[in-house]
Design an enzyme around this catalytic site. Structure first.
Site, PDB file in Angstrom:
ATOM      1  N   GLU A 111     -34.340 -32.571  57.431  1.00  0.00           N
ATOM      2  CA  GLU A 111     -35.460 -31.633  58.911  1.00  0.00           C
ATOM      3  C   GLU A 111     -34.985 -29.928  58.553  1.00  0.00           C
ATOM      4  OE1 GLU A 111     -33.426 -32.485  62.855  1.00  0.00           O
ATOM      5  OE2 GLU A 111     -31.418 -32.258  61.317  1.00  0.00           O
ATOM      6  N   GLU A 131     -29.309 -40.756  60.336  1.00  0.00           N
ATOM      7  CA  GLU A 131     -28.452 -40.234  62.203  1.00  0.00           C
ATOM      8  C   GLU A 131     -28.240 -41.962  63.082  1.00  0.00           C
ATOM      9  OE1 GLU A 131     -30.959 -38.522  60.411  1.00  0.00           O
ATOM     10  OE2 GLU A 131     -30.953 -36.541  61.426  1.00  0.00           O
TER      11      GLU A 131
END
Ligand code: 1HE
Length: 259
Positions: A111, A131
């Site tokens: 990210e 995740e």
């Protein structure tokens, strides 16, 4: 005094910002994000271009999971919003950033990389969004930025199945714009940052501030914004100087890159 987690070096207008927590694979703790925020804010006042890289064998293992176990839902949303603030400043601030990627570029590390403007991966890099396996969701802007780079379906696959992309495959799919030999990402990123810093400041401003908005605007609004931005850029005396230099054969012609 506690060891800092982010290094900062400014040379010739180019800032080098390094995640420096190699013993935890540059996992992004609250301290890392705070230090990154200070570094980015400082760079905004003094740098013309920047490189973000990781010390050690990896770019970043993403969110510091040790700190995340006990967060309440409200602390979780505040935490995510804090990351958004820092990564937005990277993406929408005044400094063009190149990410130099190697080793793990995963979760929040991916990210962070996605919030920079150019990504250079070396062949050791790998991209993943663990995740899904950790029972959480992206929280550092990944669901907004990654689909723009790689598409929703590839991101969906990564999150649902834990798919890991190699540097070679990943670069061909848009994770990085440059692929270099192992150990070569920092040098290449620096070379690109130097080129960027040599541009007219107004051109860099237009690319960072106007281009993303135009690309997401409805086409008619986008075209008008483009005309206005182009007019502002070309009326700057730096543009006139550069165009004159070309016409007088005093500057380099366009030629294919070696790599
Ligand atoms: C960590 C972290 C971490 C390593 N948080 N401590 N990210 C992940 O799910 C990725 C988790 N990490 C890994 O899969 C591996 O560590 C790596 C592939 C990145 C590197 O492997 P390796 O063999 O080089 O290192 P290691 O032995 O696994 O880790 C070394 C130490 O770093 C070890 O601590 P130690 O005290 O036992 O030595 C690890 O626990 C520690 N470490 N990664 C905390 N991530 C805003 S939302 C974003 C959401 C996410 O980013 S989720 C993805 C989280």
């Amino acid at each position: 005094m506690a060891k800092s987690n982010v290094t900062y070096a400014l040379e010739g207008g180019i800032v080098l910002i390094g995640l420096d927590r190699a013993e935890k694979r540059n996992a992004i703790s609250d301290a890392v994000i705070e230090e990154l925020r200070s570094a980015i804010e400082r760079a905004g006042k003094e740098a013309r271009a920047g490189v973000i890289f990781g010390h050690g064998d990896h770019f970043s293992a993403g969110l510091d999971l040790a700190e995340h176990v006990e967060r309440t839902p409200f602390e979780g949303v505040q935490h995510s919003r804090k990351w958004h603030g820092v990564f937005d400043t990277i993406e929408r601030g005044p400094v063009p950033y190149v990410a130099a990627l190697h080793g793990a570029v995963v979760g929040g590390g991916l990210e962070l990389a996605a919030s920079t403007h150019i990504r250079v991966a070396d062949e050791s890099a790998f991209f993943a969004l663990p995740e899904g396996q950790r029972g959480i969701f992206v929280g550092g802007g990944g669901s907004v930025r990654l689909p723009r780079l790689i598409g929703v379906s590839r991101m969906t696959d990564m999150m649902l199945t834990g798919r890991v992309y190699s540097a070679t495959e990943g670069s061909s799919y848009g994770f990085a714009q440059y692929l270099v030999e192992p150990g070569g990402s920092l040098a290449k990123a620096l070379e690109l940052a130097e080129r960027i810093a040599a541009n007219a400041p107004l051109t860099n401003f237009a690319v960072l501030q106007a281009l993303p908005m135009i690309a997401e605007a409805n086409p008619q609004t986008g075209l008008l914004m483009e005309s206005l931005m182009a007019t502002v850029a070309q009326s700057d005396k730096e543009a006139k100087r550069r165009i004159r230099q070309f016409l007088e054969h005093k500057t380099a012609k366009v030629k294919p890159d070696k790599t």
